[in-house]
Design a protein around this motif. Structure first.
Motif, short mmCIF file in Angstrom:
data_model
loop_
_atom_site.label_atom_id
_atom_site.label_comp_id
_atom_site.label_asym_id
_atom_site.label_seq_id
_atom_site.Cartn_x
_atom_site.Cartn_y
_atom_site.Cartn_z
N THR A 1 0.83 -1.21 0.00
CA THR A 1 0.00 0.00 0.00
C THR A 1 0.86 1.25 0.00
OG1 THR A 1 -1.75 -1.15 1.21
CG2 THR A 1 -1.78 1.25 1.31
N LEU A 2 0.44 2.22 -0.80
CA LEU A 2 1.06 3.56 -0.76
C LEU A 2 0.15 4.40 0.12
CD1 LEU A 2 1.56 3.63 -4.60
CD2 LEU A 2 3.45 3.76 -2.99
N ALA A 3 0.68 4.93 1.20
CA ALA A 3 -0.17 5.66 2.14
C ALA A 3 -0.79 6.88 1.46
CB ALA A 3 0.65 6.10 3.34
N PRO A 4 -2.13 7.00 1.46
CA PRO A 4 -2.78 8.16 0.83
C PRO A 4 -2.21 9.49 1.33
CG PRO A 4 -4.42 6.49 1.27
CD PRO A 4 -3.14 6.01 1.88
N ALA A 5 -1.88 9.61 2.61
CA ALA A 5 -1.36 10.88 3.13
C ALA A 5 -0.03 11.22 2.47
CB ALA A 5 -1.20 10.81 4.65
N ARG A 6 0.79 10.19 2.20
CA ARG A 6 2.08 10.43 1.52
C ARG A 6 1.85 10.90 0.09
NH1 ARG A 6 5.34 5.76 3.77
NH2 ARG A 6 6.65 6.79 5.32
#
Ligand SMILES: NC(=O)c1ccc[n+]([C@@H]2O[C@H](COP(=O)([O-])OP(=O)(O)OC[C@H]3O[C@@H](n4cnc5c(N)ncnc54)[C@H](OP(=O)(O)O)[C@@H]3O)[C@@H](O)[C@H]2O)c1
Length: 237
Positions: free
Chosen positions: A144-149
Motif C-alpha cells: 500500500t502507498l499511504a494516501p497521506a504520503r
C-alpha cells in the motif's frame, strides 16, 4: 395526476463546486467522486459501467475536474476504461493527471498519457514503463502507498486541490485513511441488482461507529442526485 413540479435550476450543483474552488490553498484539499446506482453499484457483473449516470453527472464530473489541480485514479480504472481524464464538457482547464500504479502494471500508449494538455504523473512503489509521465516513487507498506504520503508529494509539487476520481478501491483507501474532505456521490435512479460496489469500507458491527457525514443534496436536471458529503478530517484537528 397534475401536480406542479418545478424543474431544478440548470446549475443546481454549483454550490458544491464552489466549496471545492474556494477551499483554502494553505493545505491540501481532497474531493472524491463516485457515480453509482440506487443499490450502490458502479458496474454490472460483466463490468459494464457506461453509463450508469445521465449526462448531468458527467458534466458535473468535468466541472469538478476543472476546479482541481490534479485528478487522481487507480491503475484499475485506466486499464478498465482507458479514460482521457480531461475537461471537455465544462469551461476550464484540464488538471494534471495522476495514476497510482504501485507495481508498474501500466503499459504505455493509453489515452490518459497521450492527451497532450496537462502534465502526467505516475505514483509507484518501484519502476514504471510510462516515460511520458513524471515518476513519483514512494515507499510502500504491505503493498500500500499511504494516501497521506501521496497527498503530501503532490502538494509539494504545487497540486493543492485533488480529485480522487476512482475507482472503488482507490477512493475507499483514501476514505479509510481519513484523507477525503468531501465525497460527491452521484446517485442514478437505476437498480442494477448485482455487480461492483461503489465503496468497500471496513465493516462496522456497531451502527454508532458508522460515518454520518453532513450532506447537501442537489437534484440534477435529468433525475440523478448529487450527494455532497463532508467527511470528517482529523488532519484539521
Ligand atoms: N462510477 C464511477 O464514478 C467510477 C469512476 C472511476 C472508475 N470506475 C470503475 O471502477 C472500476 C475500477 O475500480 P477498481 O477498484 O477495480 O480499481 P481502481 O481503484 O481504479 O484501481 C485500484 C488499483 O490501484 C492501485 N492503488 C490505488 N490506490 C492505492 C494505494 N493507496 N496503494 C497501493 N495501490 C493503490 C492498486 O493497484 P494494484 O492492483 O496494481 O496493486 C489497486 O488495485 C472500473 O470498473 C471503472 O469503470 C467507476
Amino acid at each position: 395526476m397534475t401536480g406542479l413540479r418545478t424543474a431544478p435550476p440548470e446549475n443546481s450543483a454549483d454550490e458544491a463546486l464552489r466549496r471545492v474552488r474556494e477551499a483554502s490553498p494553505e493545505r491540501p484539499f481532497v474531493v472524491a467522486q463516485l457515480g453509482q446506482s440506487l443499490d450502490g453499484r458502479i458496474a454490472t457483473v460483466t463490468g459494464e459501467s457506461r453509463y450508469i449516470n445521465g449526462p448531468g453527472a458527467l458534466t458535473h464530473l468535468h466541472a469538478l475536474r476543472a476546479c482541481v489541480d490534479a485528478v487522481v485514479v487507480g491503475v484499475g480504472t485506466i486499464i478498465a476504461d482507458d479514460p482521457l481524464l480531461t475537461v471537455r464538457r465544462a469551461p476550464g482547464k484540464s488538471p494534471a493527471r495522476v495514476v497510482i500504479d504501485p507495481s508498474g502494471r501500466l503499459e504505455p500508449g493509453l489515452r490518459w498519457e497521450s492527451a497532450d494538455e496537462a502534465p502526467c504523473y505516475v505514483i509507484s512503489g518501484g519502476n514504471t514503463k510510462i516515460t511520458a509521465a513524471t515518476h513519483i516513487p514512494l515507499p510502500m507498506d504491505n503493498g500500500t502507498l499511504a494516501p497521506a504520503r501521496i497527498i503530501d508529494a503532490l502538494f509539494k509539487l504545487g497540486m493543492r486541490r485533488l480529485l480522487i476520481e476512482g475507482g472503488a478501491r482507490t477512493i475507499s483507501g483514501f476514505i479509510e485513511a481519513n484523507c477525503v474532505d468531501r465525497l460527491h456521490i452521484l446517485l442514478a435512479p437505476v437498480l442494477i441488482g448485482s455487480g461492483k460496489m461503489g465503496l468497500d469500507l471496513i465493516p462496522q458491527g456497531d451502527l454508532s461507529r458508522a460515518r454520518r457525514p453532513v450532506v447537501h443534496t442537489y437534484p440534477l436536471s435529468d433525475g440523478d442526485v448529487l450527494f455532497d458529503c463532508a467527511l470528517s478530517d482529523p488532519r484539521k484537528a
